[in-house]
Design an enzyme around this catalytic site. Structure first.
Site, short mmCIF file in Angstrom:
data_model
loop_
_atom_site.label_atom_id
_atom_site.label_comp_id
_atom_site.label_asym_id
_atom_site.label_seq_id
_atom_site.Cartn_x
_atom_site.Cartn_y
_atom_site.Cartn_z
N ILE A 60 -2.09 3.11 2.60
CA ILE A 60 -2.67 1.77 2.39
C ILE A 60 -1.61 0.94 1.69
O ILE A 60 -1.38 1.09 0.50
CB ILE A 60 -3.96 1.82 1.56
CG1 ILE A 60 -5.04 2.63 2.27
CG2 ILE A 60 -4.47 0.38 1.30
CD1 ILE A 60 -6.36 2.72 1.52
N HIS A 61 -0.95 0.11 2.47
CA HIS A 61 0.11 -0.75 1.92
C HIS A 61 -0.37 -2.20 1.89
O HIS A 61 -1.54 -2.48 2.15
CB HIS A 61 1.42 -0.57 2.70
CG HIS A 61 1.27 -0.77 4.18
ND1 HIS A 61 1.50 -1.96 4.79
CD2 HIS A 61 0.88 0.10 5.15
CE1 HIS A 61 1.28 -1.83 6.10
NE2 HIS A 61 0.90 -0.60 6.34
N ALA A 62 0.51 -3.11 1.54
CA ALA A 62 0.13 -4.50 1.25
C ALA A 62 -0.61 -5.20 2.39
O ALA A 62 -1.62 -5.85 2.15
CB ALA A 62 1.36 -5.31 0.85
N ALA A 104 -4.19 -3.76 3.00
CA ALA A 104 -4.97 -3.99 1.78
C ALA A 104 -5.36 -5.46 1.68
O ALA A 104 -6.50 -5.79 1.31
CB ALA A 104 -4.18 -3.56 0.55
#
Length: 85
Positions: free
Chosen positions: A14-16, A19
């Site tokens: 779960i990266h930027a 997210a």
């Protein structure tokens, strides 16, 4: 209150970007959102809280929804994570 568990498939976890997209989705529903990884639960009130979980590929996370729109929110989140994470 309803929830679902999902095992992260994306090699970046779960990266930027996802997210941020998930956070934007929370504004469409009248309920509270939390995300849990292991023994750590964070309210879904911002991107940094969710990213602080450090969810990586292969990690199981649980999304929980509580409120009048919880079923619709769960359905939308399940679709999003299965297509993007």
């Amino acid at each position: 209150m309803i929830s679902f568990e999902y095992v992260i498939k994306d090699e970046h976890g779960i990266h930027a970007r996802p997210a941020t997209d998930l956070f934007k989705m929370t504004k469409n529903y009248d309920c509270t959102f939390t995300v849990t990884k292991g023994d750590k639960t964070v309210p879904f009130k911002g991107v940094m809280g969710v990213m602080s979980l450090g969810a990586k590929q292969g990690d199981a996370v649980t999304f929980t929804f509580d409120g009048p729109d919880e079923a619709a929110a769960k359905e939308a989140f399940e679709k999003f994570v299965s297509e993007n994470l």
